[in-house]
Design a protein around this motif. Sequence first.
Motif, PDB file in Angstrom:
ATOM      1  N   SER A  44      -1.453  -3.130  -1.991  1.00  0.00           N
ATOM      2  CA  SER A  44      -1.148  -2.693  -0.626  1.00  0.00           C
ATOM      3  C   SER A  44       0.177  -3.261  -0.122  1.00  0.00           C
ATOM      4  O   SER A  44       0.721  -2.761   0.866  1.00  0.00           O
ATOM      5  CB  SER A  44      -2.290  -3.071   0.314  1.00  0.00           C
ATOM      6  N   LEU A  45       0.721  -4.274  -0.787  1.00  0.00           N
ATOM      7  CA  LEU A  45       2.021  -4.821  -0.398  1.00  0.00           C
ATOM      8  C   LEU A  45       3.189  -3.981  -0.920  1.00  0.00           C
ATOM      9  O   LEU A  45       4.297  -4.090  -0.392  1.00  0.00           O
ATOM     10  CB  LEU A  45       2.169  -6.257  -0.911  1.00  0.00           C
ATOM     11  N   VAL A  46       2.956  -3.171  -1.929  1.00  0.00           N
ATOM     12  CA  VAL A  46       4.038  -2.394  -2.544  1.00  0.00           C
ATOM     13  C   VAL A  46       4.757  -1.506  -1.526  1.00  0.00           C
ATOM     14  O   VAL A  46       5.994  -1.524  -1.473  1.00  0.00           O
ATOM     15  CB  VAL A  46       3.532  -1.586  -3.764  1.00  0.00           C
ATOM     16  N   PRO A  47       4.055  -0.726  -0.690  1.00  0.00           N
ATOM     17  CA  PRO A  47       4.792   0.085   0.295  1.00  0.00           C
ATOM     18  C   PRO A  47       5.608  -0.758   1.268  1.00  0.00           C
ATOM     19  O   PRO A  47       6.716  -0.360   1.649  1.00  0.00           O
ATOM     20  CB  PRO A  47       3.701   0.860   1.040  1.00  0.00           C
ATOM     21  N   LEU A  48       5.102  -1.929   1.640  1.00  0.00           N
ATOM     22  CA  LEU A  48       5.869  -2.804   2.533  1.00  0.00           C
ATOM     23  C   LEU A  48       7.140  -3.304   1.861  1.00  0.00           C
ATOM     24  O   LEU A  48       8.195  -3.374   2.489  1.00  0.00           O
ATOM     25  CB  LEU A  48       5.007  -3.982   2.990  1.00  0.00           C
ATOM     26  N   ILE A  49       7.032  -3.648   0.600  1.00  0.00           N
ATOM     27  CA  ILE A  49       8.205  -4.121  -0.138  1.00  0.00           C
ATOM     28  C   ILE A  49       9.207  -2.992  -0.313  1.00  0.00           C
ATOM     29  O   ILE A  49      10.412  -3.181  -0.138  1.00  0.00           O
ATOM     30  CB  ILE A  49       7.779  -4.728  -1.489  1.00  0.00           C
ATOM     31  N   VAL A  50       8.716  -1.797  -0.620  1.00  0.00           N
ATOM     32  CA  VAL A  50       9.611  -0.649  -0.796  1.00  0.00           C
ATOM     33  C   VAL A  50      10.335  -0.342   0.516  1.00  0.00           C
ATOM     34  O   VAL A  50      11.553  -0.099   0.529  1.00  0.00           O
ATOM     35  CB  VAL A  50       8.827   0.585  -1.302  1.00  0.00           C
ATOM     36  N   LEU A  51       9.606  -0.347   1.626  1.00  0.00           N
ATOM     37  CA  LEU A  51      10.236  -0.074   2.917  1.00  0.00           C
ATOM     38  C   LEU A  51      11.128  -1.223   3.382  1.00  0.00           C
ATOM     39  O   LEU A  51      12.080  -1.006   4.128  1.00  0.00           O
ATOM     40  CB  LEU A  51       9.168   0.221   3.971  1.00  0.00           C
ATOM     41  N   GLY A  52      10.834  -2.429   2.951  1.00  0.00           N
ATOM     42  CA  GLY A  52      11.641  -3.581   3.323  1.00  0.00           C
ATOM     43  C   GLY A  52      12.925  -3.721   2.534  1.00  0.00           C
ATOM     44  O   GLY A  52      13.863  -4.399   2.975  1.00  0.00           O
TER      45      GLY A  52
END
Length: 190
Positions: A44-52
């Motif tokens: 679930s952290l992957v989308p946050l990292i991609v957007l960050g």
Amino acid sequence: MALFSDVFRQTNAYAMQLGGILGLYWCLGLLCMVAGFQVSFLHSLVPLIVLGAPLLGYFLARYFEGQVRADAPVDFVRAFLFCYLMYLYATVILGGVTYIYFTMFDEGSFIEANIAQLQRPEMKELLSSPQMQSQINEALTTTGFKSLEEMFRSVTPLMLAANIVDLNLLIGVILSIPTAFFIKTKPLRK
């Protein structure tokens, strides 16, 4: 007046250093994606990292502009060059780490985890829709594979790394344009 070679050398040096930071951040995203099959929270952290990542790229570029502003103003071309080189160096790091990981450490577990995802009931339902069946059959016919599982298992570490490098180079060019526009040195108002 600074010479072009000096300006380029300075821009390249900062791009290498800050691209290294961005590349390590992307490697963190790769780690979360791969480990996410065992620990769902990491997935679930992957989308946050991609957007960050574009935000981190912007802040690193803003840092660069602040550091070199006194030596020579950062116009759009220099800002674009810095951003592109920063994304290029980050891509080289991520591509290398991806290749090393999938060659030496993964032992096929990433591909097997993706194949296991295909066996889940909701995925089987999605894949059995007429539109998906048409696309899957076309892909299998074109490539000569008998099943999606066989197609997945044919993916090599080099193919994974090359796809990541290709995608990130393209995204790097696209992100460099607006980032360069926003970080160029603003003229002082009198």
